[in-house]
Design a protein around this motif. Structure first.
Motif, PDB file in Angstrom:
ATOM      1  N   VAL A 265       0.848  -1.185   0.000  1.00 47.86           N
ATOM      2  CA  VAL A 265       0.000   0.000   0.000  1.00 47.86           C
ATOM      3  C   VAL A 265       0.890   1.244   0.000  1.00 47.86           C
ATOM      4  O   VAL A 265       0.613   2.227  -0.668  1.00 47.86           O
ATOM      5  CB  VAL A 265      -0.931   0.011   1.222  1.00 47.86           C
ATOM      6  CG1 VAL A 265      -1.733   1.307   1.279  1.00 47.86           C
ATOM      7  CG2 VAL A 265      -1.860  -1.192   1.199  1.00 47.86           C
TER       8      VAL A 265
ATOM      9  N   GLU B 218       3.506  -0.050   4.500  1.00 47.12           N
ATOM     10  CA  GLU B 218       2.205  -0.680   4.734  1.00 47.12           C
ATOM     11  C   GLU B 218       1.903  -1.746   3.684  1.00 47.12           C
ATOM     12  O   GLU B 218       2.228  -1.567   2.504  1.00 47.12           O
ATOM     13  CB  GLU B 218       1.097   0.374   4.682  1.00 47.12           C
ATOM     14  CG  GLU B 218       1.274   1.511   5.663  1.00 47.12           C
ATOM     15  CD  GLU B 218       0.378   2.692   5.335  1.00 47.12           C
ATOM     16  OE1 GLU B 218      -0.716   2.763   5.925  1.00 47.12           O
ATOM     17  OE2 GLU B 218       0.770   3.514   4.485  1.00 47.12           O
TER      18      GLU B 218
ATOM     19  N   GLN C 279      -1.370  -4.616   2.516  1.00 47.36           N
ATOM     20  CA  GLN C 279      -2.717  -5.153   2.691  1.00 47.36           C
ATOM     21  C   GLN C 279      -2.610  -6.667   2.521  1.00 47.36           C
ATOM     22  O   GLN C 279      -2.041  -7.145   1.530  1.00 47.36           O
ATOM     23  CB  GLN C 279      -3.663  -4.569   1.648  1.00 47.36           C
ATOM     24  CG  GLN C 279      -5.119  -4.897   1.859  1.00 47.36           C
ATOM     25  CD  GLN C 279      -5.773  -4.022   2.927  1.00 47.36           C
ATOM     26  OE1 GLN C 279      -5.262  -2.963   3.237  1.00 47.36           O
ATOM     27  NE2 GLN C 279      -6.867  -4.486   3.491  1.00 47.36           N
TER      28      GLN C 279
ATOM     29  N   THR D 272      -9.271  -9.639   5.573  1.00 40.91           N
ATOM     30  CA  THR D 272      -8.147  -8.785   5.184  1.00 40.91           C
ATOM     31  C   THR D 272      -7.545  -8.139   6.433  1.00 40.91           C
ATOM     32  O   THR D 272      -8.260  -7.948   7.450  1.00 40.91           O
ATOM     33  CB  THR D 272      -8.573  -7.668   4.211  1.00 40.91           C
ATOM     34  OG1 THR D 272      -9.565  -6.850   4.831  1.00 40.91           O
ATOM     35  CG2 THR D 272      -9.101  -8.240   2.909  1.00 40.91           C
ATOM     36  N   ARG D 273      -6.257  -7.801   6.336  1.00 45.17           N
ATOM     37  CA  ARG D 273      -5.592  -7.077   7.419  1.00 45.17           C
ATOM     38  C   ARG D 273      -4.713  -5.996   6.814  1.00 45.17           C
ATOM     39  O   ARG D 273      -4.122  -6.185   5.752  1.00 45.17           O
ATOM     40  CB  ARG D 273      -4.737  -8.017   8.278  1.00 45.17           C
ATOM     41  CG  ARG D 273      -5.528  -8.916   9.200  1.00 45.17           C
ATOM     42  CD  ARG D 273      -4.610  -9.760  10.075  1.00 45.17           C
ATOM     43  NE  ARG D 273      -3.834  -8.941  11.013  1.00 45.17           N
ATOM     44  CZ  ARG D 273      -2.954  -9.433  11.885  1.00 45.17           C
ATOM     45  NH1 ARG D 273      -2.713 -10.734  11.913  1.00 45.17           N
ATOM     46  NH2 ARG D 273      -2.300  -8.624  12.704  1.00 45.17           N
ATOM     47  N   HIS D 274      -4.627  -4.882   7.504  1.00 46.20           N
ATOM     48  CA  HIS D 274      -3.757  -3.777   7.102  1.00 46.20           C
ATOM     49  C   HIS D 274      -2.628  -3.702   8.122  1.00 46.20           C
ATOM     50  O   HIS D 274      -2.877  -3.470   9.314  1.00 46.20           O
ATOM     51  CB  HIS D 274      -4.559  -2.472   7.095  1.00 46.20           C
ATOM     52  CG  HIS D 274      -3.806  -1.314   6.534  1.00 46.20           C
ATOM     53  ND1 HIS D 274      -3.832  -0.972   5.205  1.00 46.20           N
ATOM     54  CD2 HIS D 274      -2.972  -0.426   7.122  1.00 46.20           C
ATOM     55  CE1 HIS D 274      -3.066   0.081   4.990  1.00 46.20           C
ATOM     56  NE2 HIS D 274      -2.538   0.440   6.150  1.00 46.20           N
TER      57      HIS D 274
ATOM     58  N   THR E 217       1.455  -2.416   9.272  1.00 40.09           N
ATOM     59  CA  THR E 217       2.546  -1.451   9.067  1.00 40.09           C
ATOM     60  C   THR E 217       3.818  -1.961   9.740  1.00 40.09           C
ATOM     61  O   THR E 217       3.753  -2.689  10.740  1.00 40.09           O
ATOM     62  CB  THR E 217       2.188  -0.079   9.657  1.00 40.09           C
ATOM     63  OG1 THR E 217       1.991  -0.207  11.071  1.00 40.09           O
ATOM     64  CG2 THR E 217       0.930   0.485   9.012  1.00 40.09           C
TER      65      THR E 217
END
Length: 725
Positions: free
Chosen positions: A351, A355, A357, A365-367, A369
């Motif tokens: 992303v 980051e 995705q 889903t997971r975001h 960092t």
């Protein structure tokens, strides 16, 4: 080369010859500058405008023709004209001279190189169009290589002249000022006391510190530029995020967990990657079964009765899967969770530089960092675009292990390590193997004597090796699968039951979203990495097959150390990856193991060498085991025992090679190997005997003759004897 180019080249050659012939290079020295300082300064005082103009013309010539002396000319500008006029003269003249060198290189060489290296030059031009001005500015500020090389190299690109000129002028200005200022102080040295004056010391301090300051500034500017437009998170979920659970990813995650960093590893399929599931482990298990079959078939070599090999191919493949399952716990999510690694099942895509995705395997889903991200997504077999090949449902090193029925006639495309290993294994398991290689020999990266020995063994074991055969098409004729190959202009028809494709690998980068962060993969899918394994961004790294250039498990683990350590501690110190001692083994029978230079590589690079050989048919352990096939070959500099490269062809070659690898890594020569006690009778004695062959070839002849006379004298036999009648 056309007439105009020849005329220009001739004119340059004449000017350079005159410059060197008349001793111009001897004039442009610091000693000569100080020796004639007073007389030249007096003349300049009376003819300032003419002097500045003449100086500028001379500087332009020196720069344009890449002649030695530009640094002294810059110091002279300060010494004779002071900071203002010196800076003005040098900055203008150096820019004009650099631009002329740029144009000369473009005129003489660009068209020729573009025609020969079209794709490479096109890719460089795309990079220049995107970041060329900034890249040129960094080279000017902190010259990675001399300015005259920058002038010539940039002339081969598509950079516009006006861009090149103004960027060069602006980026060279700080360094020019430092050197001109140093020149003003050199001109003021009248006595030894002046050497320690504050102004002079400050000037030389600036001269010494400028590269360090410039390097810091360039690093700061690069970071600002590369991260421009991105919003860095204030907080991070992880210190390190690893994408891919193969060899490279596992090692990266392990290192991070070992130093108590918070680390997550994302893997969409099976942990262990190719090596565990489809590569090293299953192939070596299959090769071992094949070797056992060969031993039974030729038991008479050992005084036993040879027996026909009976068995189930399905059982062999079941054994392969059982071996995978026994090794699997070493790479399992459970083990790595215990080590402190959070294992996430899913597919990650970028992303931002910090980051990703993650499309989870369970549908969510997971975001996530992280301060640093490591890409370790591995590779896959490459399928060449040959008409009809996909219709054959080809086998590769990925799907081969699902076979339950042995192919009676197996066609193997490729004569590299993977193709050769599997071709030999299936032949020993009693498949009729036809191996097709478009080149003129097997294992093309090895020396010709190695290839010849492997070819001879393959033919002895019944493999039908077709060299100089290029597959051109596949089809089904009357219910039979058929391949057509071009062999020296003639069409060759080859019927088969299954085809195994082993013609190279491509990196897995398709769904990473690299384009979202401005990264572009190379044609084979790999991503271009820096010496510290980073990508465009200092916090994004790659290692393993996705980074290249080596596609070995041990190379992936080696790179992973640099990626993890630089990712975690790179703000303090960055380590450059070291490939100087990279061993590899091809697990045919006999094995082929190499480290360092081959003879072909040494010749190509113009490195002087000599060869020491030792045949394994002389080794007692090899004789005892009826495994005499093979040899050791060591390359050393002429007259020296330092190891440039070593190749071992024979049984247990991979284990024997380890001693040469260790010696190369730690700078130990053949004399050290010779002086090391090796237990008898072992395979590794062969390394000592190879060292002994080098020693015999370099025995001090004169000293030995003196010793012979000495021993004769000690026995009382060294007496004068008159010649016989």
């Amino acid at each position: 080369m056309n007439r105009n180019k020849l005329i220009l080249l001739g004119a340059i050659a004449v000017i350079v010859a005159l410059f060197l012939g008349l001793g111009g290079h001897n004039l442009l020295t610091l000693d000569n500058l100080q020796a004639h300082q007073a007389s030249v300064a007096q003349w300049i005082e009376q003819n300032l405008i003419l002097a500045v103009a003449g100086y500028g013309v001379l500087y332009v010539l020196v720069t344009a023709l890449s002649l030695p002396g530009a640094t002294i000319m810059t110091l002279a500008g300060g010494a004779f004209f002071g900071n203002l006029y010196g800076l003005l003269a040098v900055s203008v003249a150096s820019t004009i001279g650099a631009s002329l060198a740029f144009l000369v290189a473009r005129f003489l060489l660009r068209d020729t190189l573009r025609a020969k290296y079209r794709e490479t030059i096109a890719k460089i031009d795309r990079g220049i169009e995107k970041d060329g001005a900034f890249y040129l500015a960094t080279l000017r500020l902190v010259p990675v290589f001399p300015f005259f090389l920058i002038n010539l190299a940039m002339g081969l690109t598509g950079m516009k002249l006006r861009t090149y000129a103004w960027v060069s002028w602006a980026a060279m200005l700080p360094g020019t000022l430092v050197y001109v200022n140093a020149g003003t102080q050199l001109g003021q040295i009248q006595s030894t006391s002046d050497i320690v004056s504050a102004d002079l010391l400050l000037s030389f301090a600036l001269l010494g510190l400028f590269p360090l300051i410039a390097k810091f500034v360039v690093g700061f500017l690069r970071r600002r530029k590369v991260y421009a437009g991105w919003q860095k998170p204030e907080h991070f979920d992880y210190n390190l995020l690893v994408i891919g659970g193969g060899s490279a990813g596992l090692v990266s995650a392990y290192i991070a967990a070992a130093v108590k960093a918070k680390v997550a590893l994302i893997e969409k399929d099976k942990m262990g990657g190719d090596c565990l599931n489809t590569g090293c482990i299953p192939s070596k298990a299959l090769i071992r079964s094949a070797k056992a079959a060969d031993t039974l078939r030729h038991a008479n070599r050992y005084g036993l009765e040879s027996v026909p090999v009976k068995g189930s191919f399905k059982a062999v493949m079941e054994r392969v899967q059982s071996v995978i399952k026994k090794v699997e716990p070493h790479d399992s999510p459970e083990r790595y969770e215990q080590l402190g690694v959070e294992c996430i099942g899913g597919e990650a895509s970028f992303v931002s530089p910090w980051e990703v995705q993650v499309r989870l395997n369970d549908g969510g889903t997971r975001h996530l960092t992280a301060r640093s991200i490591v890409v370790a997504t591995g590779g896959k077999p490459a399928l060449p675009p040959i008409p009809g090949l996909e219709d054959m449902q080809p086998l590769t090193s990925d799907n081969l292990w699902q076979l339950e029925q042995q192919p009676k006639r197996l066609l193997v495309l490729g004569g590299g390590p993977i193709g050769s290993e599997l071709a030999h294994a299936f032949a020993r398991l009693d498949s009729q193997v036809i191996q097709v290689e478009r080149g003129d020999r097997l294992l093309a990266k090895e020396d010709t004597d190695v290839s010849a020995l492997i070819l001879k063994q393959f033919e002895t074991d019944g493999i039908d090796v077709r060299l100089n055969h290029a597959a051109t098409g596949f089809c089904v004729e009357e219910g039979e699968k058929v391949a057509y190959c071009d062999h020296n202009g003639k069409q060759v028809r080859i019927p088969f039951d299954e085809v195994l494709v082993a013609v190279g690998r491509a990196a897995n980068t398709d769904n990473l979203g690299l384009d979202r962060i401005g990264l572009e993969a190379l044609p084979n899918g790999t991503v271009p990495v820096e010496e510290d394994m980073s990508l465009r961004y200092p916090n994004v790294f790659a290692c393993g097959d996705v980074a290249g250039p080596y596609q070995f498990t041990h190379a992936a683990a080696h790179q992973a150390w640099y990626a993890a350590v630089n990712g975690l501690f790179g703000q303090f110190k960055r380590f450059r990856v070291d490939y100087r001692v990279m061993p590899w083994v091809t697990f045919t029978s006999p094995e082929v193991a190499r480290v360092g230079l081959s003879e072909a590589e040494a010749k190509e690079k113009g490195i002087a060498y000599e060869v020491t050989r030792y045949g394994l048919d002389d080794l007692d352990r090899a004789i005892a085991e009826s495994e005499e096939t093979g040899f050791i070959k060591v390359l050393t500099p002429p007259g020296k025992d330092r190891i440039l490269g070593a190749v071992v062809v024979g049984a247990h070659a991979g284990e024997i090679l380890a001693e040469f690898t260790l010696a190369m890594k730690h700078g130990l020569g053949l004399n050290k190997i010779l002086g090391t006690i090796h237990p008898y009778p072992t395979w590794n004695e062969s390394a000592k005997f190879a060292a002994g062959e080098w020693k015999k070839a370099h025995a001090p002849g004169a000293a030995l003759r003196i010793l012979e006379k000495f021993h004769n004298w000690r026995r009382g036999t060294d007496r004068y004897q008159p010649p016989s009648a």
